[in-house]
Every structure is written in structure tokens, then in C-alpha cells.
Enzyme design. Structure first.
Site, PDB file in Angstrom:
ATOM      1  N   SER A 189       1.215  -2.748   7.002  1.00 43.60           N
ATOM      2  CA  SER A 189       2.468  -3.493   6.892  1.00 43.60           C
ATOM      3  C   SER A 189       2.546  -4.447   8.078  1.00 43.60           C
ATOM      4  CB  SER A 189       3.662  -2.532   6.917  1.00 43.60           C
ATOM      5  OG  SER A 189       4.880  -3.219   7.144  1.00 43.60           O
ATOM      6  N   TYR A 202       8.107   4.780  10.818  1.00 45.88           N
ATOM      7  CA  TYR A 202       7.284   4.007   9.879  1.00 45.88           C
ATOM      8  C   TYR A 202       6.388   3.027  10.635  1.00 45.88           C
ATOM      9  CZ  TYR A 202       6.053   1.004   5.917  1.00 45.88           C
ATOM     10  OH  TYR A 202       5.368   0.278   4.964  1.00 45.88           O
TER      11      TYR A 202
END
Length: 317
Positions: A189, A202
Site C-alpha cells: 500500500s 496497518y
């Protein structure tokens, strides 16, 4: 005479322009042509390859399954939800009934169950004899500030997003190394490039995957194994719907940024192109995340100030 002089001046102008820019343009065109030829050759090379995709029951994983299936790959659909894997398998066979390819197989897989991963990989090897491409796509997200996030949630995020993918990668590598061929594709990401507030666990898991892939890439190059890391921006999937809160409960909401993200199909197409080009580290994101990435490295004080303001806004809601 005047018209002749003007025409001569115009001709001289274009001649000078061509003289200056052709030496630059021609190498660029040649490079682009060679890149396209390599991309087409590698795309054809996908035909018949065994591709194991985690998180294949929905979202980007499902879109990747369609893209690899259409490329003629032997797709292995892996995720926790067997019923959803059955649905994806059925869709592949029905939507692409005219495509001469290989029936996909289903692999129920829980990335948090590290002890089961080796056996799962072995079962695929017994069926297909090899895993040519591993796509580490499965993962979960979290919404919550660092202090309010229970440590059990931090552990769970790291277990699924990092340790599960690392364990699966390590289970696949020996057979790849023995054949001197293979590719590891990890879907990270942009938050693995720079962290944002209320995503600490995350972002940490994605930063860890970035570091792991960078180290692994260098180590397995001698065995002709390629490592490709993909860092997308927001994608319009159920990632936020399936995210956890800081307490471990279901977040259950679609973020506006996620809803306005790129389509899974377009992202999957870009990922296959990155593989065909043999790219190593790819950021698939619009200008804002790219700017944030460079700001983090070139003007960190400005980046930290922007993130502070973002945190203040999130904390007030």
C-alpha cells in the site's frame, strides 16, 4: 523574395528543431518499443503458469484472479471463505467460458494459522507440481488511533498482513529455488511508503512487508526469482467495511476515500503490466499520495505538520 525568405527561415527553424530533439526522441522511442516488446513477450510467458492468489474471494484478489485466468494461467484461489471462493471459481468459468484455459482450484487458507500454511502449499504442489507466481494479496485493515488500539489488534494485523504472507512466501520458495524460476508479488500500500494517522498497525504491517521484499529480492536474485512489490492507493473494495476498530470489532463502514478509489479491475490490469515489465517496486496511486511520499522524504517537517493537522481532524470527529 519576402515569401522565399520567410519559407527559408521556417525551414531552418524546423531543421534546427529536428537537429536538437531527434537525438533525444529517437532513443526514447526505441526504448519504448523495446519495453513494449518485452512486455508482450512476458505476457505470453504467463500462459500455463501456476498462480497462487491470497485474498482471492473478493476485491482486488478477485480481479487479479480474472486477469490471470484470462492470461491462460492455472489459478489457485486462496482465502478463508470457501463459499466465496466457489463463487469466484464459478464466475471465472462462466464469464470466460470461451477462453481456452485451465479450471481454477480452491484453497481454503487462513493466513493467521501459520502452522497450516506449509501443508496448504504442499497440496498445491501435489496438484500442479509447481507454484510459478505467488501473489500475497490477503490482508485486513484497522481504523483507530494508536493508543486506543488494543495490542491484540496490533498483533492480529501483523499476523495476517505480515507474518502470514512471510510464512507463505517461505513455504513457496524452496520449490522455486529448486527450479531456478519464480516470482513473488506482494500487494502492499502507499501506507507502506508513508504512514497516516489512525492507521498505525496497518501502516506498520505494510512498512514491514516493504522491508522484507527489499531484502528478499536481493537474496533470491541468484536463483532467478523475481520479487515485485505493488503499492496501490485507495481501491474501491470492501477493505474499510471489513476493517477492525481499535477494540477488534468490525468497522463496517465504507470510507469516502475508499469508495472513490481506483477500480479493482484497472488495478489488476496495471499489476499484470508491472509483472510483464519485470518491475520491482511500483506505486499505483494518483498525484496526492505520490506527493505525500516525496514530501515525507524531501520536506519531512512539512509532511509531519500536515499529518498532525489530519490527526487533529480525525480526533475531533
Amino acid at each position: 523574395m519576402k515569401n522565399l525568405a520567410e519559407r527559408s527561415a521556417g525551414s531552418l527553424y524546423w531543421w534546427l528543431l529536428a537537429t536538437l530533439f531527434l537525438p533525444i526522441a529517437i532513443p526514447g522511442l526505441v526504448l519504448k518499443l523495446l519495453t513494449m516488446m518485452k512486455e508482450q513477450r512476458n505476457a505470453r510467458h504467463l500462459n500455463g503458469k501456476v498462480v497462487l492468489i491470497t485474498g482471492a474471494s473478493s476485491g482486488l484478489g478477485e480481479a487479479l484472479a480474472h486477469s490471470f485466468f484470462l492470461a491462460g494461467c492455472k489459478v489457485v484461489l486462496a482465502a478463508r471463505r470457501k463459499d466465496e471462493l466457489e463463487r469466484v471459481r464459478k464466475d471465472l468459468l462462466e464469464l470466460h467460458a470461451t477462453v481456452p484455459t485451465h479450471p481454477p482450484i480452491i484453497l481454503p487458507l487462513d493466513l493467521s494459522d501459520l502452522n497450516s500454511i506449509g501443508g496448504k502449499v504442499q497440496s498445491v504442489l501435489e496438484i500442479h507440481g509447481a507454484i510459478d507466481i505467488l501473489v500475497n494479496n490477503g490482508g485486513i485493515s484497522v481504523r483507530g488511533d494508536a493508543l486506543s488500539t488494543a495490542i491484540d489488534v496490533d498483533i492480529r494485523i501483523m499476523l495476517v498482513n505480515y507474518f502470514g504472507s512471510v510464512a507463505l512466501t517461505k513455504a513457496c520458495l524452496p520449490s522455486m529455488m529448486a527450479r531456478k524460476e519464480g516470482r513473488i508479488v506482494s500487494i502492499s500500500s502507499v501506507q507502506g511508503k508513508f504512514a497516516i494517522p489512525h492507521r498505525s498497525a496497518y501502516s506498520a504491517s505494510k512498512h514491514a512487508m516493504q522491508a522484507f521484499c527489499d531484502s528478499l529480492r536481493a537474496e533470491v536474485a541468484k536463483d532467478n526469482i523475481k520479487v515485485t512489490l505493488i503499492s496501490p492507493g485507495y481501491i474501491n473494495t470492501a477493505l474499510s467495511l471489513n476493517a477492525l476498530t481499535g477494540t477488534g470489532a468490525s468497522y463496517g463502514k465504507m470510507d469516502a476515500a475508499t469508495a472513490g478509489g481506483a477500480s479493482p479491475q484497472d488495478t489488476a490490469s496495471s499489476i499484470l503490466k508491472a509483472i510483464a515489465r519485470d518491475e520491482k517496486d511500483v506505486m499505483l496511486a494518483p498525484i496526492a499520495p505520490r506527493a505525500a511520499y516525496w514530501l515525507r522524504h524531501l520536506a519531512p517537517s512539512v509532511y509531519f505538520w500536515i499529518m498532525k493537522k489530519r490527526a487533529e481532524k480525525l480526533n475531533s470527529t
